[in-house]
Write an enzyme that holds these catalytic residues in place. Structure first.
Site: not given
Ligand code: NAD
Length: 433
Positions: A121, A152, A154, A251, A253, A261, A328
């Protein structure tokens, strides 16, 4: 197809495992070597229902591999999904350093066409920064590349189902070459695929998350109004939700939204608007309402127990939502902080998130982790419910009542029916009812 995924977090692992499950060959690049080792042995570094099984199955079939070497990832495929973290920076904006690093390192190693896909994101127009960075670090400027946005949507806890059966897929592309790669990749998906420009695609993701957070804060304010007036927020939400223009989802509460996120994305959206000279006051209120929820919940507990000092308080649920080990920005963190300040002794239990929680609140004089939900409530003056795990909804409440010092429950997630609890002999306090 051959696909490279960078980042083995909740999004990267789900993306990798699901694309492999659909018959693609996937290589996941993760920078933390311990995670790579764990994954190679078929174990998941995170808890997500069904994920470990899917990883194992696809590793066994030879469709899914892991490495910490980005060069290997770039040699493997021309499609690079960037799934790294975009956490909150101290000023509230999105910290894009992980995305920048992937763009920079990719450019240095690229020897042929690549399609860099932002799945993380990111704020609107990040694709322009990715493009500029790639161009700057590209040794041979004649190598072609595209940058696309494919956000994404999810949800943790149902990530695999959400990935494989999404409501829609959003793709922001600028070239026919990139578009045709996505058309091939998503041809088996039975949902609308919206092709647009990258800025629109980036904005769709941030606007969607902010809108959902707004629904939660909205119903939480309505819950406060219900408490003052004697109305029942669950029924109000049902009544509103039947209206197709509104919808019942989001919705519920409670003690507010958390997770990796919504809090950071709402903040980043406010900040992004500000950078473009716009004051998104509506979202500032969404955030303010959410930040007040743990304090309002504590007020309720204090109203019920009068003083918390030296009382044993049982807590069910630490993860920010059920079916995940993710804590988190979980509301439980703030609530536990407030309870400790009041001098309470805490007995905490969560089916999956206790190990993560221990890193923030180690076991000590005031903090104890229980082995199961029943031992958590032994001799407790009150039971607090902070996450709506199914396990809690199916609890043997008679046993809970017998184990507690006082049969008092303050439910931050409205998982039980008020009348049924009353007739079982509980003093039951919920949110907005
Ligand atoms: P996360 O922190 O769980 O995972 C990120 C991973 O990337 C970590 O394992 C980290 O070590 C690795 N990483 C960082 N830099 C790297 C590099 N240079 N090379 C290889 N690996 C590297 O994050 P997440 O929860 O999976 O979220 C990822 C993105 O997706 C974010 O932008 C988040 O906002 C978005 N997102 C998350 C969700 C969710 O529910 N978690 C849903 C939709 C979108």
């Amino acid at each position: 197809m051959r696909i490279t995924v960078v980042g083995a977090g909740y999004v990267g692992l789900t993306t990798g495992a699901c694309f492999a499950h659909l018959g693609n060959e996937v290589l996941v690049v993760e920078k933390i070597p311990q995670k790579v080792e764990l994954l190679k042995s078929g174990r998941s570094p995170i808890y997500e229902p069904g994920l470990e099984e899917l990883l194992r199955e696809n590793i066994k079939e030879g469709r899914l591999r892991f490495t910490s070497d980005l060069r290997e990832g770039l040699e493997f495929s021309e499609v690079i999904f960037i799934c790294v973290g975009t956490p909150q920076a101290p000023d509230g904006s999105a910290d894009l350093s992980q995305v920048e690093e992937v763009a920079r390192e990719t450019a240095k190693l690229m020897t042929s066409y690549k399609l860099l896909v932002e799945k993380s994101t990111v704020p609107v127009n990040t694709h322009k920064l990715v493009k500029r960075t790639v161009y700057r670090y590209l040794k041979d400027k004649s190598i072609p590349y595209d940058v696309a946005s494919n956000p994404e949507f999810l949800r943790e806890g149902s990530a695999i189902e959400d990935f494989l059966k999404p409501d829609r897929i959003v793709v922001g592309v600028e070239s026919e070459r990139a578009k045709s790669i996505f058309q091939e990749l998503y041809k088996s998906f039975d949902c609308p695929v919206i092709y647009t420009d990258p800025a629109t695609s980036e904005l769709i993701k941030h606007a969607s998350n902010s809108f959902l957070a707004m629904k939660i804060s909205f119903i939480n304010m309505v819950a406060d109004l219900c408490e003052k007036t004697g109305a029942d927020v669950k029924l109000v939400a049902d009544g509103m939700g039947y209206d197709k223009r509104i919808g019942r989802a989001f919705l519920n509460a409670g003690i507010g939204y958390g997770g990796s996120c919504f809090p950071k994305d709402v903040k980043a959206f406010i900040r992004m608007a500000q950078d473009y000279g716009l004051d998104f006051g509506l979202l500032k209120d969404v955030e303010k309402i959410n930040q007040e929820r743990p304090v309002r919940f504590l007020d309720k507990i204090k109203y019920v127990l009068w003083s918390l000092k030296d009382k044993k308080v049982a807590v069910w649920g630490l993860s920010f939502k059920p079916n995940t080990d993710d804590i988190r920005e979980a509301p439980s963190i703030r609530i536990v902080e407030l309870l400790l300040k009041e001098g309470a002794y805490l007995s905490l239990y969560d089916p999956k998130a206790m190990e993560n929680f221990k890193l923030v609140f180690p076991e000590g004089r005031q903090v104890n982790y229980a082995k199961d939900m029943y031992s958590a409530v032994e001799n407790a003056s009150v039971l607090l419910i902070l996450t709506e795990w199914e396990e809690f909804q199916k609890a043997n409440l008679q046993r809970v009542k017998e184990l507690m010092e006082l049969p008092v429950i303050v439910d931050g997630r409205n998982i039980f029916e008020k009348d049924a609890m009353k007739s079982m002999g509980f003093e039951y306090y919920a949110v907005g009812r």
